[in-house]
Design a protein around this motif. Structure first.
Motif, PDB file in Angstrom:
ATOM      1  N   TYR A   1      -0.779  -3.304 -38.236  1.00 33.37           N
ATOM      2  CA  TYR A   1      -0.016  -2.493 -37.290  1.00 33.37           C
ATOM      3  C   TYR A   1       1.190  -3.261 -36.738  1.00 33.37           C
ATOM      4  O   TYR A   1       2.304  -2.742 -36.710  1.00 33.37           O
ATOM      5  N   PHE A   2       0.963  -4.487 -36.294  1.00 29.52           N
ATOM      6  CA  PHE A   2       2.050  -5.229 -35.667  1.00 29.52           C
ATOM      7  C   PHE A   2       2.978  -5.892 -36.668  1.00 29.52           C
ATOM      8  O   PHE A   2       4.194  -5.925 -36.466  1.00 29.52           O
ATOM      9  N   LYS A   3       2.470  -6.430 -37.750  1.00 32.70           N
ATOM     10  CA  LYS A   3       3.286  -7.177 -38.705  1.00 32.70           C
ATOM     11  C   LYS A   3       3.846  -6.276 -39.806  1.00 32.70           C
ATOM     12  O   LYS A   3       5.048  -6.190 -39.994  1.00 32.70           O
ATOM     13  N   VAL A   4       2.979  -5.606 -40.524  1.00 32.57           N
ATOM     14  CA  VAL A   4       3.412  -4.821 -41.682  1.00 32.57           C
ATOM     15  C   VAL A   4       4.168  -3.567 -41.263  1.00 32.57           C
ATOM     16  O   VAL A   4       5.221  -3.264 -41.815  1.00 32.57           O
ATOM     17  N   GLN A   5       3.645  -2.852 -40.274  1.00 29.39           N
ATOM     18  CA  GLN A   5       4.307  -1.636 -39.829  1.00 29.39           C
ATOM     19  C   GLN A   5       5.458  -1.917 -38.854  1.00 29.39           C
ATOM     20  O   GLN A   5       6.172  -0.999 -38.472  1.00 29.39           O
ATOM     21  N   GLY A   6       5.629  -3.161 -38.451  1.00 31.56           N
ATOM     22  CA  GLY A   6       6.768  -3.536 -37.624  1.00 31.56           C
ATOM     23  C   GLY A   6       6.690  -3.114 -36.170  1.00 31.56           C
ATOM     24  O   GLY A   6       7.719  -2.947 -35.513  1.00 31.56           O
ATOM     25  N   ASN A   7       5.506  -2.950 -35.627  1.00 32.91           N
ATOM     26  CA  ASN A   7       5.340  -2.553 -34.228  1.00 32.91           C
ATOM     27  C   ASN A   7       5.219  -3.743 -33.283  1.00 32.91           C
ATOM     28  O   ASN A   7       4.807  -3.595 -32.136  1.00 32.91           O
ATOM     29  N   TRP A   8       5.581  -4.919 -33.752  1.00 36.04           N
ATOM     30  CA  TRP A   8       5.461  -6.147 -32.971  1.00 36.04           C
ATOM     31  C   TRP A   8       6.200  -6.055 -31.636  1.00 36.04           C
ATOM     32  O   TRP A   8       5.808  -6.659 -30.645  1.00 36.04           O
ATOM     33  N   HIS A   9       7.297  -5.286 -31.595  1.00 34.27           N
ATOM     34  CA  HIS A   9       8.108  -5.200 -30.376  1.00 34.27           C
ATOM     35  C   HIS A   9       7.328  -4.589 -29.214  1.00 34.27           C
ATOM     36  O   HIS A   9       7.571  -4.922 -28.054  1.00 34.27           O
ATOM     37  N   LYS A  10       6.362  -3.698 -29.492  1.00 33.45           N
ATOM     38  CA  LYS A  10       5.551  -3.108 -28.425  1.00 33.45           C
ATOM     39  C   LYS A  10       4.713  -4.183 -27.724  1.00 33.45           C
ATOM     40  O   LYS A  10       4.610  -4.213 -26.506  1.00 33.45           O
ATOM     41  N   LEU A  11       4.142  -5.055 -28.523  1.00 31.36           N
ATOM     42  CA  LEU A  11       3.342  -6.152 -27.970  1.00 31.36           C
ATOM     43  C   LEU A  11       4.240  -7.142 -27.234  1.00 31.36           C
ATOM     44  O   LEU A  11       3.925  -7.583 -26.129  1.00 31.36           O
ATOM     45  N   LYS A  12       5.363  -7.461 -27.826  1.00 35.15           N
ATOM     46  CA  LYS A  12       6.316  -8.388 -27.198  1.00 35.15           C
ATOM     47  C   LYS A  12       6.769  -7.853 -25.838  1.00 35.15           C
ATOM     48  O   LYS A  12       6.788  -8.596 -24.848  1.00 35.15           O
ATOM     49  N   ASP A  13       7.084  -6.572 -25.773  1.00 37.43           N
ATOM     50  CA  ASP A  13       7.523  -5.980 -24.509  1.00 37.43           C
ATOM     51  C   ASP A  13       6.421  -6.063 -23.447  1.00 37.43           C
ATOM     52  O   ASP A  13       6.696  -6.362 -22.291  1.00 37.43           O
ATOM     53  N   LYS A  14       5.186  -5.818 -23.833  1.00 37.26           N
ATOM     54  CA  LYS A  14       4.054  -5.866 -22.890  1.00 37.26           C
ATOM     55  C   LYS A  14       3.874  -7.282 -22.354  1.00 37.26           C
ATOM     56  O   LYS A  14       3.697  -7.480 -21.156  1.00 37.26           O
ATOM     57  N   ILE A  15       3.911  -8.271 -23.234  1.00 33.16           N
ATOM     58  CA  ILE A  15       3.675  -9.654 -22.826  1.00 33.16           C
ATOM     59  C   ILE A  15       4.825 -10.171 -21.962  1.00 33.16           C
ATOM     60  O   ILE A  15       4.606 -10.740 -20.898  1.00 33.16           O
ATOM     61  N   PHE A  16       6.047  -9.946 -22.397  1.00 34.11           N
ATOM     62  CA  PHE A  16       7.174 -10.526 -21.684  1.00 34.11           C
ATOM     63  C   PHE A  16       7.595  -9.739 -20.456  1.00 34.11           C
ATOM     64  O   PHE A  16       8.145 -10.302 -19.533  1.00 34.11           O
ATOM     65  N   GLU A  17       7.315  -8.440 -20.390  1.00 38.83           N
ATOM     66  CA  GLU A  17       7.665  -7.689 -19.181  1.00 38.83           C
ATOM     67  C   GLU A  17       6.807  -8.116 -18.004  1.00 38.83           C
ATOM     68  O   GLU A  17       7.220  -8.049 -16.874  1.00 38.83           O
ATOM     69  N   GLN A  18       5.595  -8.559 -18.287  1.00 41.30           N
ATOM     70  CA  GLN A  18       4.691  -8.963 -17.220  1.00 41.30           C
ATOM     71  C   GLN A  18       4.692 -10.469 -17.015  1.00 41.30           C
ATOM     72  O   GLN A  18       3.917 -10.988 -16.230  1.00 41.30           O
ATOM     73  N   ASN A  19       5.533 -11.171 -17.693  1.00 38.18           N
ATOM     74  CA  ASN A  19       5.510 -12.631 -17.668  1.00 38.18           C
ATOM     75  C   ASN A  19       6.357 -13.148 -16.511  1.00 38.18           C
ATOM     76  O   ASN A  19       7.491 -13.544 -16.691  1.00 38.18           O
ATOM     77  N   GLU A  20       5.779 -13.122 -15.327  1.00 40.69           N
ATOM     78  CA  GLU A  20       6.504 -13.540 -14.132  1.00 40.69           C
ATOM     79  C   GLU A  20       6.355 -15.023 -13.846  1.00 40.69           C
ATOM     80  O   GLU A  20       7.201 -15.619 -13.209  1.00 40.69           O
ATOM     81  N   ILE A  21       5.261 -15.637 -14.292  1.00 35.15           N
ATOM     82  CA  ILE A  21       4.986 -17.028 -13.945  1.00 35.15           C
ATOM     83  C   ILE A  21       5.629 -17.996 -14.938  1.00 35.15           C
ATOM     84  O   ILE A  21       6.281 -18.946 -14.539  1.00 35.15           O
TER      85      ILE A  21
END
Length: 175
Positions: free
Chosen positions: A151-171
């Motif tokens: 899902y993330f690598k082959v289908q190219g949906n990695w950006h969804k995971l990246k957005d979730k991790i980095f949008e909440q990355n306050e520390i």
């Protein structure tokens, strides 16, 4: 655990005394996830992390507080990524409460789990890859791992995971 020390000793032998844990000691920043499917998903966006970031699978949500406290004691910056799980699961709720009470920790949650949050159709991916019904039923954990990678690598949906991790990355600035 104290009633059954063999279970704890087996866990230590399998997890704490292995190279994966010790590899994490060489990194400044640690992302702790529940299992291997979460780790596979994060590996698809690892190019966006600095070389100081290590992704560690705790092999179950129950062990995450242990590793969080251990890595924090060792001076690491730590993010834990867990599933919210079912609302009526008191064990999961207690673990979430423990994690949320650790001020040095950034806790990110998938609601209710990674597959649902990102709409990963594990069954459809397994059929697409030609897996039989018996394999799909017997190897659920392995199937989730392959589906996350696909899902993330082959289908190219990695950006969804990246957005979730980095949008909440306050520390920590892992970018």
């Amino acid at each position: 655990m104290y009633k059954f020390p063999i279970v704890f000793n087996n866990y230590l032998d399998s997890n704490l005394k292995n190279t994966e844990f010790y590899s994490g000691l060489f990194y400044k920043d640690i992302i702790i996830v529940e299992g291997i499917s979460d780790k596979e998903a994060l590996k698809t966006i690892s190019e966006y992390f600095e070389n100081t970031v290590y992704i560690f699978a705790a092999n179950g949500k129950a062990w995450i507080p242990f590793y969080v406290k251990l890595f924090l004691k060792l001076g690491k910056n730590v993010i834990a990524i867990t599933d919210v799980d079912k609302e009526n699961n008191r064990h999961s709720a207690a673990l979430t409460q423990i994690l949320d009470s650790i001020s040095e920790l950034k806790h990110i949650q998938h609601n209710p789990d990674m597959e649902t949050e990102y709409d990963i159709d594990v069954e459809a991916i397994s059929k697409l890859l030609g897996m039989s019904n018996s394999i799909r039923k017997r190897n659920r954990g392995w199937l989730k791992q392959i589906a996350a990678y696909y899902y993330f690598k082959v289908q190219g949906n990695w950006h969804k995971l990246k957005d979730k991790i980095f949008e909440q990355n306050e520390i920590y600035d892992f970018e």
